[in-house]
Design a protein around this motif. Structure first.
Motif, mmCIF file in Angstrom:
data_model
loop_
_atom_site.group_PDB
_atom_site.id
_atom_site.type_symbol
_atom_site.label_atom_id
_atom_site.label_comp_id
_atom_site.label_asym_id
_atom_site.label_seq_id
_atom_site.Cartn_x
_atom_site.Cartn_y
_atom_site.Cartn_z
ATOM 1 N N SER A 1 -1.737 -0.589 5.425
ATOM 2 C CA SER A 1 -1.011 -0.514 4.152
ATOM 3 C C SER A 1 -0.365 -1.854 3.812
ATOM 4 N N ILE A 2 0.257 -2.464 4.795
ATOM 5 C CA ILE A 2 0.882 -3.778 4.567
ATOM 6 C C ILE A 2 -0.176 -4.810 4.219
ATOM 7 N N ALA A 3 -1.298 -4.779 4.924
ATOM 8 C CA ALA A 3 -2.375 -5.742 4.662
ATOM 9 C C ALA A 3 -2.931 -5.582 3.250
ATOM 10 N N LEU A 4 -3.176 -4.340 2.829
ATOM 11 C CA LEU A 4 -3.705 -4.116 1.484
ATOM 12 C C LEU A 4 -2.690 -4.527 0.434
ATOM 13 N N GLY A 5 -1.414 -4.239 0.680
ATOM 14 C CA GLY A 5 -0.371 -4.657 -0.253
ATOM 15 C C GLY A 5 -0.324 -6.169 -0.417
ATOM 16 N N LEU A 6 -0.476 -6.886 0.690
ATOM 17 C CA LEU A 6 -0.484 -8.353 0.628
ATOM 18 C C LEU A 6 -1.692 -8.869 -0.158
ATOM 19 N N VAL A 7 -2.846 -8.240 0.045
ATOM 20 C CA VAL A 7 -4.050 -8.648 -0.691
ATOM 21 C C VAL A 7 -3.839 -8.465 -2.194
ATOM 22 N N ILE A 8 -3.244 -7.344 -2.593
ATOM 23 C CA ILE A 8 -2.987 -7.097 -4.013
ATOM 24 C C ILE A 8 -1.966 -8.091 -4.548
ATOM 25 N N ALA A 9 -0.902 -8.347 -3.761
ATOM 26 C CA ALA A 9 0.135 -9.287 -4.197
ATOM 27 C C ALA A 9 -0.412 -10.692 -4.391
ATOM 28 N N LEU A 10 -1.348 -11.089 -3.542
ATOM 29 C CA LEU A 10 -1.928 -12.436 -3.635
ATOM 30 C C LEU A 10 -3.033 -12.532 -4.677
ATOM 31 N N ASN A 11 -3.533 -11.375 -5.121
ATOM 32 C CA ASN A 11 -4.615 -11.357 -6.119
ATOM 33 C C ASN A 11 -4.320 -10.329 -7.205
ATOM 34 N N PRO A 12 -3.182 -10.468 -7.900
ATOM 35 C CA PRO A 12 -2.786 -9.439 -8.866
ATOM 36 C C PRO A 12 -3.717 -9.341 -10.072
ATOM 37 N N GLY A 13 -4.530 -10.366 -10.282
ATOM 38 C CA GLY A 13 -5.443 -10.338 -11.419
ATOM 39 C C GLY A 13 -6.815 -9.787 -11.088
ATOM 40 N N ALA A 14 -7.050 -9.450 -9.821
ATOM 41 C CA ALA A 14 -8.362 -8.957 -9.403
ATOM 42 C C ALA A 14 -8.375 -7.432 -9.485
ATOM 43 N N SER A 15 -8.830 -6.912 -10.619
ATOM 44 C CA SER A 15 -8.787 -5.469 -10.837
ATOM 45 C C SER A 15 -9.647 -4.700 -9.846
ATOM 46 N N ASN B 1 1.362 7.799 17.859
ATOM 47 C CA ASN B 1 2.029 6.555 17.458
ATOM 48 C C ASN B 1 1.010 5.482 17.079
ATOM 49 N N GLY B 2 -0.122 5.470 17.755
ATOM 50 C CA GLY B 2 -1.163 4.496 17.427
ATOM 51 C C GLY B 2 -1.701 4.705 16.022
ATOM 52 N N VAL B 3 -1.906 5.966 15.657
ATOM 53 C CA VAL B 3 -2.388 6.281 14.311
ATOM 54 C C VAL B 3 -1.354 5.889 13.261
ATOM 55 N N THR B 4 -0.088 6.200 13.546
ATOM 56 C CA THR B 4 1.001 5.864 12.613
ATOM 57 C C THR B 4 1.082 4.361 12.385
ATOM 58 N N LEU B 5 1.048 3.588 13.462
ATOM 59 C CA LEU B 5 1.143 2.131 13.346
ATOM 60 C C LEU B 5 -0.087 1.537 12.674
ATOM 61 N N ALA B 6 -1.250 2.120 12.917
ATOM 62 C CA ALA B 6 -2.467 1.634 12.265
ATOM 63 C C ALA B 6 -2.391 1.845 10.760
ATOM 64 N N ALA B 7 -1.915 3.014 10.342
ATOM 65 C CA ALA B 7 -1.786 3.304 8.910
ATOM 66 C C ALA B 7 -0.802 2.341 8.250
ATOM 67 N N VAL C 1 7.933 4.917 4.631
ATOM 68 C CA VAL C 1 8.710 4.158 3.647
ATOM 69 C C VAL C 1 8.198 2.723 3.534
ATOM 70 N N ILE C 2 7.929 2.102 4.679
ATOM 71 C CA ILE C 2 7.420 0.729 4.673
ATOM 72 C C ILE C 2 6.051 0.676 4.006
ATOM 73 N N SER C 3 5.192 1.624 4.313
ATOM 74 C CA SER C 3 3.848 1.640 3.735
ATOM 75 C C SER C 3 3.900 1.825 2.232
ATOM 76 N N ASP C 4 4.739 2.756 1.770
ATOM 77 C CA ASP C 4 4.866 2.976 0.328
ATOM 78 C C ASP C 4 5.323 1.703 -0.379
ATOM 79 N N ALA C 5 6.356 1.077 0.157
ATOM 80 C CA ALA C 5 6.879 -0.146 -0.470
ATOM 81 C C ALA C 5 5.829 -1.253 -0.460
ATOM 82 N N ALA C 6 5.131 -1.402 0.667
ATOM 83 C CA ALA C 6 4.122 -2.457 0.784
ATOM 84 C C ALA C 6 2.962 -2.250 -0.169
#
Length: 205
Positions: free
Chosen positions: A40-54, A30-36, A97-102
Motif C-alpha cells: 500500500s505504501i509503495a503504490l501510494g508513493l508511485v501515485i504521488a510521484l506520478n500524479p498525472g499518469a492516469s 503478521n506477515g500478511v498484515t505487514l505485506a499489505a 490506518v497507515i495503508s489508507d493514508a498512504a
C-alpha cells in the motif's frame, strides 16, 4: 444500513482453503498484515510521484480488492490458527490506518481532484477507526458500524480511481462523489460513537 462489511463471512468462506495452504507454507498473520501495508505504501508513493499518469490509478481498484482479501486472511490466520497476539492487534489496527493514508492522500495531487476533500476524508476515516478501537477502552467491543466503513471506503476510492484511470475528466461528478463519501464517513463516525457509548452504558442508542 447494509454495508460491504456484511459480506465478510461469505468472503472469508471462499478464502478459507487458501488460508490452510498458507499455514502449510509457514505464512503468518503478521506477515500478511505487514505485506499489505508495504505494498500500500509503495503504490501510494508511485501515485504521488506520478500524479498525472492516469493508467497507474487503474492499479488502485485491483490492489484494494487484493488488500481486502489479505485483511480477511490475516484475521482468519490469527483466529483460526492460533496466531493471535498483542503485537498482531497493533499491526492490524495501525496497518489499516497507515495503508489508507498512504493510498488515498496521494490522490490529492491528481489534477482536478479537490485536495481539501481528499485530506478531510482521510482525516475523518482515521477518526472513524479510532472511535471503533476506543470503544474497547470504555468497556465495549471493537465497533464496525456503518454506513461507510473500511471496505466501503475502499469501494468508493476504487471507483474514483477507476473512473479517473479510464480517462474521465475530473469535474462535478468527482466533487460530488467525494462529498457523498465525506457525508457517509461523518455519519459513520457518529454511529460508531453512539453505539460504542450505548454498549458501554453511556447513552441509549
Amino acid at each position: 444500513m447494509p454495508t460491504i462489511y456484511d459480506l465478510k463471512p461469505r468472503f472469508q468462506a471462499l478464502l478459507r482453503p487458501l488460508n490452510a495452504s498458507l499455514v502449510r507454507h509457514g505464512v503468518t498473520a503478521n506477515g500478511v498484515t505487514l505485506a499489505a501495508m508495504t505494498v500500500s505504501i509503495a503504490l501510494g508513493l508511485v501515485i504521488a510521484l506520478n500524479p498525472g499518469a492516469s493508467e497507474i490509478l487503474l492499479l488502485m481498484p485491483v490492489w484494494l480488492f487484493l488488500r481486502m482479501a489479505m485483511n480477511a486472511i490475516d484475521g482468519m490466520l490469527a483466529r483460526e490458527h492460533g496466531m493471535q497476539s498483542s503485537l498482531g492487534a497493533i499491526f492490524n489496527e495501525l496497518g489499516d490506518v497507515i495503508s489508507d493514508a498512504a493510498l488515498y492522500l496521494p490522490l490529492a495531487l491528481v489534477a482536478g481532484v479537490n485536495p481539501v476533500s481528499v485530506v478531510l476524508l482521510v482525516v475523518l476515516s482515521i477518526m472513524v477507526e479510532m472511535v471503533g478501537v476506543v470503544s474497547i477502552q470504555i468497556g465495549g467491543s471493537r465497533r464496525y458500524d456503518g454506513p461507510f466503513g473500511k471496505s466501503d471506503r475502499a469501494f468508493g476510492f476504487g471507483l474514483l480511481c477507476l473512473l479517473l484511470g479510464i480517462g474521465l475528466i475530473p469535474g462535478g461528478w468527482c466533487d460530488g462523489l467525494l462529498w457523498v463519501m465525506l457525508l457517509l464517513t461523518l455519519l459513520t463516525l457518529v454511529n460508531r460513537g453512539r453505539h460504542a457509548l450505548a454498549e458501554a452504558g453511556g447513552i441509549q442508542s
